[in-house]
Every structure is written in C-alpha cells, then in structure tokens.
Design an enzyme around this catalytic site. Structure first.
Site, short mmCIF file in Angstrom:
data_model
loop_
_atom_site.label_atom_id
_atom_site.label_comp_id
_atom_site.label_asym_id
_atom_site.label_seq_id
_atom_site.Cartn_x
_atom_site.Cartn_y
_atom_site.Cartn_z
CD GLU A 116 56.58 15.65 20.99
OE1 GLU A 116 56.62 16.82 20.56
OE2 GLU A 116 55.62 15.21 21.64
CD GLU A 138 52.12 14.64 18.03
OE1 GLU A 138 52.78 14.44 19.05
OE2 GLU A 138 52.50 14.26 16.89
#
Length: 719
Positions: A116, A138
């Site tokens: 990210e 994740e």
C-alpha cells in the site's frame, strides 16, 4: 523523525524509510507520526520540489503493519484505529495530489501495508528478481488491506481482476507486477533504481498536466465496469453466497473485503477510502483477526526461525534417504524428497510393490507436465532420484532411513534391525508411526540416541505438517537433523515429546471419538456431521473415521490394550472407541476403503456417499433432547482440553507447536488460531467455566485439573 529520513536536493525530495532498531519497516505508531510530519514538510517545500522518491534503507522495501501493536488492541480501540488509518490515508493523498511526480523504488519485498505504501507512487520501479514478493496477504491473517489497498487495486485491475489479489491473497513477483501494470519498470539491481526514478521525473519537467493516478483523471473508467454494469452485477449477485460457502460465516475478513470492493466501486475515490477504513477498524479489533495473526504470523515465524530446534547444531541436509515400505506413505515421502533434490531408495518386499510406489511420483509429475508446470526433462530428473528396489543392500550409505511399514510393533522392530546397520557413518533412523511410542520402538535400535519419530500426514504431497517425536533417549543432534530434513522438504516441523499418539494423533482421536460417542448417545449422525462442519472442521468426525479406516482405529485399540496388559494394567476404552469397535466387529463396517463405514460408498462413478441408513435404527434416540451449541462445543473443547493436557504433561513444550500442529495436522479451525489460541482468544476464565459445564454434562474428557490450568496460564503469550 525515527523511521523516515527526509532529504531535499536539486529539486528531488527523497523519503527513505528506515525504522530504528528494526530489520524491516513497519507502520508502527512512530512511523504514522513521522509520516504526518514529513508530509507537512513536503507541502511546505512544494515550490522547491520537482519530484518525490520513496525508498528504503532495509533489504526489503516495507513489511506492513505493526502486528504486535494490533495484538494489544481492545474492542474499544476501534474508533482510534479508524482515526489513525484515516490520517495515514490523508498523508498518502496529500503526496499523491501535490502535483509532483512520485516514484516508488522497490528494492525488495513489499507486502500488505508495504504494498500500500508502494502504491502511493504514480510510477513504480522494481528490481527484477523473482524472489521479491508483492501483494496483499491480509486475508490470510484475518484482516483486510485498509491503507488504500482495496480501493486502489480495485481501480487498477477492476472488480473481477482484483479479486484473486484481495480475496485470495495471491502474491506476485516484479515481472508479474509489470505484466499486470502494477509496476511500470524493472531494473537489474538496487543501484539502478534511483537513476531510473530521476529519468522518469525528468519527463515531467514542463509537462502540461501534473503527475497523477488514473482514478484522479476526469476520464477514468474502472476496468471491466462498475457494479452498474449488468455483467458485473450478475456475477456479484452470487459472489456473497459463493464466499459464504467457503467461509461458513466463520471468517469475516473476506466478506468485509468483498463489501469494501463493491461499495467502494460505486462511489468517488475518497469515499471509497473511508468505507475501507470503517471495515478495517471493525475487523482489526475482533478476536478472529487476533487469533489468526497470532498463529499464522507469530507462531508460524517461530517455527520457520527454528525456535523448536535445538540450538548450536550446524544446518543439515541428507543427500541420500532410504524408505522402508512403498505404500501410500512411503510413496508420498519419496515424491516429497525427490522433488527437493534428495536421492531416494524406496524399498519394499517385492520389486512390483516398490515399482508401484515409484509410479505414484510418475502420476503426480505427469499431471504437472500436462498442465505445463513441469518440463518432461524435469520430470525425468525427479524420477531418476527414486530407486525402487526389493533389496535391503541398496540402502547402504543412506544418511537417514525412515520406516513406513504397517503399525505393528514386531514388524517395525524387524525392519529396523535389518536396515539400521546399512546407515552411513553418523546416519540416523526414523519411524513414521502415527501412534506407537517412539521410546518403545527404539528398543529395537542399536543406537536409540539416533532413533526418532518423523510422522508425516497423508497425502504427503498435500499435507504441510510433519510431527517430529523425540524419544526418551533421542539426542539433540538427532532432533536437529530431523528438523532440518523436514524444512528441506519445504514442510512445517513441530517437535513433541514421546507419548502414546504423541500430540496430533492423540488430540485428533478425541475429536473423532467424541463424534462416535455422541452417535452412541443417540444424537442423529447427520446432526453430528453438520455440527463439525459448522464449527469449522474440514469434515465431520464420522466422515474422518471412515477416511482413516475404522479397522485401523480398532487395530490401534487392540494394540493399546495389549500394551497395557504387558504393563499389568487394564485399558478402559472410551464410549467412542466402543462404538467404532462395534461398527467393525459386529457390523463389518471397516471404512471407506472397504466401501462401507458410517457412510455407504456407491460404486457408480460420480455418485455421492451417504450416511448408512442403519445408523438411525441402531443408535438414534427420537426422544433425546440435544443442543447444537453443546455438540459444536464438545467437538472443539474436547480437542482444546487434550492439547492443554499435552502441554501440562510436557508432550508439547510450546504454544506455537500446539497451534500450528492442530491447524495443519488435524484441521482444527483456522478462525480460532489453533487449539491453544482457542483458549486464549476466548479468555482463560470463560474457557474454564464452559469446560466445567461440559464436564458436568458429558464426562471427564472435558475436566481441567489444577496442573492443566496452571500450564494454560504459564504458556499464555504476551504482546
């Protein structure tokens, strides 16, 4: 600033991520503070800046979230998490919309929050090395990407294109990233990153339009279309149902991720970011997320780093390994070894049986060749590493010999004494037994200090876990060699001390026998099976008993009784064991291999198995009042109690071996984080209270002694 170095020179603002005292960069609290500070400085220096470079001083680019801090979160912290993640995104957006070109220089791996951070750059340059990994794992930790990963990946790849990378946590290397358009340029080494970044920034000097992301362009259209597109809408209509079928409603992360993708695709970019933050804040403080982070990150890393491996012994990899028995286990181990470059001697009593064992590797590799995942040359090389033989003499010079013969003590003793003298000097011997105590088997060995249990799970090519069992006389060096051998196969080793059934078989036995006991009490078989699936086990206990063969369970029971008699003791069989014994000895129902167990197995191709109708007449009690929550709890608590007992008896010596062993060895539900984390995630007092209720209603299998309670507290992890 303690985690980011800022330098402005010749119009280039360089942000170097360098977290003090850490081998990797993380989104720790200090980094979040530093990011706000450095962003404010960039804004202040805007007129002097021609371009911005994001880089790392570590060997990797960025590791992601601070998971230790995540483990300390409480439910009441959700609002604070939301504010923090929104501030981080505000900083990202400030850098992205400053009107200056931003380049991410990816010198190494960037996963989760690290990817990210990489996506902040309008232009991403990576070192061309296929060992480098990018992506958003994740979901595997019970979380969702919440620092703009969902929103950006969906807008870069489209709703359908982004699903494998978000919902399935599919990772990719730099070359794959280039093909996907997620990285714009590859360079041969880290030294070439900055010159390439400067060259791209130079192309924007005097450009009419400032650098920006695709979604900040007024003409942007989402690849493949938004949910308003009829084709996308049709797929999305069934997606939640498909997902629920996989998660069984026990794993909120994939459901939240899908919701954030779809809801975010229908609104503007900044609103989509806020939706993503809300889902993350709700999820990150949940017990499921913490359970999964604890086990799949911290516990798994403990095993990979060798915390269960005796220290101060050099790394080891055997060059030649012999296998006694070319049945399902021996054949599977042979394939696992040969595929990792280990020369293998596969020995059985006849050449035909040995050849059949080798043919298993030919079958597995042919499937890979047919799919283009392996070349015929690679297949030939792998098969050439397996020598199928009926001659014991061919085992001469093996560094390790593993017996994988039938679970009979006399047979195992015979093959041990026959093969052990052929070991290379300093070699060691292992048994692949699943239940028989190693110390007893080691009495057949001339060198019990070099004798160990290496318990593989079937099918070996698919099952990642291997249980290493230390006998009473096994020396540290032998344990270390076994540990290194298992890691050399690409599998996950756990180390346990000797006892009947060790850890996995002993605990697994409690699950299946609790199911059989409930059948004997009169609970309908279909209810028991469905309860097992509903609480997260891969299949119900009766189906598992069929797969592992009821006759094998009875054989183990007979062997246990005989061993007790030899010690002048009497073994009291459990209610579940007595039901299984009746199934075999009274009704001749031996399991799936025999075509008849708790289920019927029709011979017609494609026909589904079904529960044996006679179970209803033989066992079911129509007037019995049963509670589905009791049934689900009995299946999970029975295994957790047995695991805690193993810990108190020193069969297990660590929580990480318990959790990883229970999930990868016996299919304990991943949402719990494993059999011990199930206790800690629930809260020790709450677990003890419920176990006491179950013990009062359903027997001593749920009883927690003071010693067991003390062991639970002693091993509780602290973050």
């Amino acid at each position: 600033m303690k985690t980011i170095k800022y330098e402005l020179s010749d119009g280039i603002a360089t942000l170097t991520f360098d977290e003090e005292g850490s081998p990797v960069n993380t989104m720790c609290a200090q980094w979040q503070t530093d990011l706000t500070e450095v962003t404010a400085q960039v804004v202040k220096d805007r007129e002097s800046i021609r371009g911005i470079i994001l880089t790392s001083s570590k060997s990797t680019f960025f590791a992601g979230a601070d998971l230790k801090a995540t483990m300390r979160l409480k439910a009441s912290d959700a609002a604070g998490v939301f504010r923090e993640i929104e501030q981080t995104k505000k900083n990202f957006r400030t850098l992205e919309t400053l009107g200056r070109p931003v380049v991410s220089c990816l010198n190494g791996t960037a996963l989760g929050g690290g990817w990210e951070v990489a996506l902040v750059g309008h232009y991403r340059i990576a070192v061309d090395d296929n060992k480098i990994q990018f992506g958003l794992p994740e979901i595997t930790l019970g979380l969702i990407p919440g620092a703009s990963g969902i929103t950006k990946m969906t807008r870069l790849l489209g709703l359908m294109g982004a699903q494998p990378f978000i919902l399935e946590s599919k990772l990719f290397n730099p070359r794959e990233a280039l093909e996907l358009g997620l990285v714009q340029e590859l360079v041969p080494n880290a030294g070439a990153l900055r010159p390439a970044a400067l060259a791209w920034i130079a192309t924007h000097d005097g450009a009419a339009a400032p650098a920006h992301h695709p979604w900040d362009d007024k003409n942007y259209k989402m690849p493949g279309g938004t949910p308003a597109n009829p084709q996308i809408a049709g797929m999305l209509a069934v997606a939640p149902a498909v997902l629920k079928q996989k998660t069984r409603g026990l794993y909120p992360a994939p459901e939240y991720a899908l919701a954030a993708m779809v809801e975010g695709a229908q609104v503007d970019f900044d609103t989509a970011l806020r939706i993503e933050s809300r889902y993350l804040a709700r999820l990150i403080v949940s017990s499921v997320a913490k359970n999964m982070i604890n086990t799949f990150f911290f516990n798994m890393n403990a095993i990979k780093s060798g915390r269960s491996r005796p220290k101060d012994v050099p790394r080891y990899k055997p060059q030649k390994v012999g296998l006694l028995g070319a049945g399902m286990m021996g054949a599977g181990i042979a394939y696992a070894q040969a595929s990792r470059g280990i020369s293998t001697v596969l020995r059985d009593v006849s050449q035909d049986k040995a050849d059949t064992g080798k043919a298993y590797s030919a079958k597995l590799t042919q499937a890979r060749v047919d799919k283009g995942r392996m070349s015929p040359t690679e297949q030939d090389a792998l098969l050439a590493r397996i020598q199928a033989t009926d001659q014991v003499a061919d085992l001469a010079g093996c560094d390790l010999i593993i017996e994988a013969v039938f679970e009979r003590r006399d047979l195992k003793a015979k093959v041990t004494q026959e093969a052990e003298p052929l070991l290379a000097p300093g070699g060691f011997f292992a048994s692949n037994t699943s239940t028989l105590p190693i110390s007893g088997l080691a009495t057949a060995s001339a060198h019990p200090d070099n004798f160990i249990g290496i318990h593989f799970f079937s099918p070996v090519d698919k099952m990642k876990l291997v249980e290493i069992i230390r006998g009473k006389q096994t020396k540290d060096e032998t344990v270390t060699r076994a540990f290194d051998y298992v890691q050399a196969l690409g599998k996950i080793p756990i180390v346990v001390n000797d006892s009947r059934g060790f850890y996995t078989s002993r605990t697994f036995g409690t699950f299946v026998m609790e199911g059989a006991a409930m059948l004997g009490e009169g609970i309908p078989a279909a209810v028991i099976e469905n309860a097992g699936v509903q609480c997260g086990m891969p299949v119900g206990p009766l189906a598992v008993l069929d797969e592992t063969a009821l006759s094998l369970s009875v054989h183990v029971l007979d062997q246990t009784r005989a061993d007790y008699v030899a010690d002048n003791k009497t073994y009291i069989a459990t209610p579940g064991e007595l039901i299984v014994e009746r199934m075999v000895k009274e009704f001749n129902r031996n399991g799936r291999v025999a075509g008849a167990g708790f289920y019927d197995y029709p011979e017609e191709k494609g026909a589904n198995k079904s529960l044996w109708p006679e179970l209803k007449l033989l066992f079911e009690k129509s007037n019995l009042n049963w509670d589905i929550n009791d049934i689900k709890d009995r299946l999970l608590y029975r295994q957790a109690v047995e695991t805690a007992r193993c810990l108190s008896e020193n069969v297990l010596t660590s929580v990480h071996d318990a959790n990883i062993g229970s999930i990868f060895g016996i299919g304990f539900p991943a949402w719990t984080g494993g059999a011990m984390q199930f206790i800690y995630g629930m809260g020790i007092e709450a677990f003890e209270e419920r176990a006491a209720q179950l013990a009062a209603k359903f027997g001593s299998g749920f009883l927690l002694t003071d010693e067991v309670k003390a062991a639970i507290r002693k091993h509780q992890p602290v973050y």
